[in-house]
Motif scaffolding. Structure first.
Motif: not given
Length: 116
Positions: A35-44
């Motif tokens: 979740d900490f990778l899947f739910m956080n966005d970077f450059l949309s």
């Protein structure tokens, strides 16, 4: 004048091990989707996708490095071969993500319906 044949079995196993380890990490992350990778966005785009792209570019570079015998070449030749390819891959990725996001926003915010 005889040439000594050098066995590359150790090198082949090393390449196999490195590429297998990277692939196992990709599969592990793809199955678990933390979740900490899947739910956080970077450059949309979520961080998990960025990790997949980075690992894929690493594998592509290592395949070129190992199987095209670039490890024995001078670093300037390696750079001249690999850097343009990496640049083109990143440029293509940028274009695809930018245009894909634009098309998504057009369909999401307009009266045009998704018919595919």
């Amino acid at each position: 004048m005889s040439h000594e044949h050098v066995s590359n079995i150790g090198r082949i196993w090393k390449v196999f091990g490195i590429l297998s380890a990277v692939t196992i990490v990709e599969v592990y992350l793809g199955i678990l989707k933390p979740d900490f990778l899947f739910m956080n966005d970077f450059l949309s785009m979520n961080l998990l996708n960025w990790i997949f792209y980075a690992l894929t570019i690493f594998k592509a570079y290592y395949i070129v490095y190992a199987f095209m015998h670039m490890e024995g070449e001078k670093s300037s030749l390696r750079s001249a071969v690999v850097f343009p390819v990496i640049f083109l891959i990143l440029y293509l990725l940028f274009i695809l993500l930018t245009e894909g996001d634009y098309i998504y926003e057009v369909f999401k915010n307009s009266t045009i319906k998704w018919n595919f």
